[in-house]
Design an enzyme around this catalytic site. Structure first.
Site, PDB file in Angstrom:
ATOM      1  N   SER A 190      13.530  13.845  -6.071  1.00 39.65           N
ATOM      2  CA  SER A 190      14.450  13.624  -4.960  1.00 39.65           C
ATOM      3  C   SER A 190      14.804  14.962  -4.314  1.00 39.65           C
ATOM      4  O   SER A 190      13.924  15.722  -3.908  1.00 39.65           O
ATOM      5  CB  SER A 190      15.678  12.857  -5.452  1.00 39.65           C
ATOM      6  OG  SER A 190      16.472  12.408  -4.379  1.00 39.65           O
ATOM      7  N   GLU A 245       7.191  10.369  -1.599  1.00 44.98           N
ATOM      8  CA  GLU A 245       8.027   9.170  -1.646  1.00 44.98           C
ATOM      9  C   GLU A 245       9.328   9.501  -0.952  1.00 44.98           C
ATOM     10  O   GLU A 245       9.540  10.634  -0.527  1.00 44.98           O
ATOM     11  CB  GLU A 245       8.271   8.736  -3.098  1.00 44.98           C
ATOM     12  CG  GLU A 245       8.910   9.787  -3.990  1.00 44.98           C
ATOM     13  CD  GLU A 245      10.428   9.729  -4.022  1.00 44.98           C
ATOM     14  OE1 GLU A 245      10.994   8.627  -3.912  1.00 44.98           O
ATOM     15  OE2 GLU A 245      11.071  10.786  -4.146  1.00 44.98           O
ATOM     16  N   HIS A 291      12.034   6.989  -6.637  1.00 44.67           N
ATOM     17  CA  HIS A 291      13.335   6.361  -6.828  1.00 44.67           C
ATOM     18  C   HIS A 291      13.241   4.922  -7.343  1.00 44.67           C
ATOM     19  O   HIS A 291      14.225   4.203  -7.349  1.00 44.67           O
ATOM     20  CB  HIS A 291      14.113   6.376  -5.512  1.00 44.67           C
ATOM     21  CG  HIS A 291      14.537   7.747  -5.080  1.00 44.67           C
ATOM     22  ND1 HIS A 291      13.672   8.622  -4.466  1.00 44.67           N
ATOM     23  CD2 HIS A 291      15.734   8.392  -5.172  1.00 44.67           C
ATOM     24  CE1 HIS A 291      14.322   9.752  -4.196  1.00 44.67           C
ATOM     25  NE2 HIS A 291      15.572   9.641  -4.613  1.00 44.67           N
TER      26      HIS A 291
END
Length: 314
Positions: free
Chosen positions: A118, A215, A280
């Site tokens: 992230s 992502e 995630h």
């Protein structure tokens, strides 16, 4: 400039000391405690950096001051008794503190295991460019996938202790958006963070020869379009050898996301795989960054995989 393999840290042994840091958002204490218990169950010795549970007095999305978060990471990395540095969670804030780190001192401290994803993408990129050290795009200590999903836990545990056993990655959900087979050096993470790095001092100038791992979360299809278009216009995807996509949680109907991926990436002339199984999502496989690997996207609809040439850790 073509990407080169990065230096792999040593694998962990039972009893290894691991430091937990919070470079980004605030950390829930109960989740942190649960994650520490899991690490102890693996016969690791976790230590929590001093500012992990801090909060910022004005900006509630930060785990304390930029200086405190940077000091925690640098002190942990430069401590010779620490074998690995694990992030507690993502959120936002790594970009704010990355230039406060003494990268010369951290490079001199030698390779260590570093894990996160992230917002931690900003630090993965910095470690790659400024130290030449390979890192792990993997689950964080105080996050739900690590606490609740056995496949996520086992992927990280095996990577840390038995990396040769998890050289081939990919859930059954992985399919080819653009079929083919390619080889390159893995890099990437949260794609909005890669776009945010463009133009910054010390940012990656070229990803030629790279296998992009990407992502994101909470980005509508038009925003993913904008992010990918920015990367394309900036030349950041010139010469890459393939793209492996993970999860797109809370990014709208997946059909819309898929349409954007095909539209923006289909013209690159490289294999593109969707839903490989990282990011995630409820199951978050650990992906080594900075290692040579092969992306297989069979035309006949067979299982798509990412296979590292070498174990993630030495």
């Amino acid at each position: 400039m073509t990407l080169k393999p990065l230096t792999r840290p040593a694998r962990l042994r039972p009893g290894a000391r691991v430091a937990v840091v919070a470079p980004s958002g605030p950390v829930p204490a109960e989740r942190l405690d649960a994650g520490l218990d899991l690490l102890r169950g693996w016969d690791l010795d976790p230590v929590v950096a001093p500012h992990v549970l801090d909060g910022h007095p004005a900006l509630g999305y930060l785990a304390g001051s930029d200086e405190g978060r940077a000091r925690d990471l640098q002190d942990a990395w430069c401590d010779p008794s620490v074998d690995a540095v694990l992030c507690a969670r993502g959120g936002y804030g790594a970009h704010r503190m990355v230039d406060l780190l003494d990268w010369t001192a951290m490079r001199a401290a030698g390779p260590k295991v570093f894990v996160g994803y992230s917002d931690i993408t900003a630090l993965h990129e910095a470690f790659a460019v400024r130290t030449g050290i390979s890192t792990l795009h993997g689950p964080m200590v105080a996050t739900e996938p690590f606490l609740k999903d056995s496949a996520t836990q086992e992927s990280l545990r095996a990577t840390l202790f038995e990396p040769e056993s998890v050289r081939t990655l990919g859930l059954e959900s992985a399919t080819a958006l653009v079929p083919g087979r390619s080889r390159g050096i893995t890099y990437g993470g949260c794609v909005s963070l890669l776009a945010a790095d463009i133009g910054a001092a010390h940012a990656r100038r070229s990803a030629r020869g790279g296998l992009l791992i990407m992502e994101d979360v909470g980005e509508d299809p038009y925003r993913i379009d904008r992010i990918l278009t920015q990367l394309l216009r900036a030349g950041a995807l010139d010469g890459i050898s393939g793209v492996a996509c993970g999860s797109w949680v809370d990014c709208g109907p997946y059909e819309g996301v898929r349409a954007v991926l095909v539209d923006r990436l289909g013209g690159l002339g490289v294999p593109v795989v969707e839903e490989l199984g990282f990011g995630h999502s409820p199951t978050a496989l650990t992906i080594p960054l900075g290692v040579p690997a092969v992306l297989d996207a069979p035309e006949d609809g067979g299982r798509c995989t990412l296979t590292a040439d070498l174990p993630a850790l030495a």
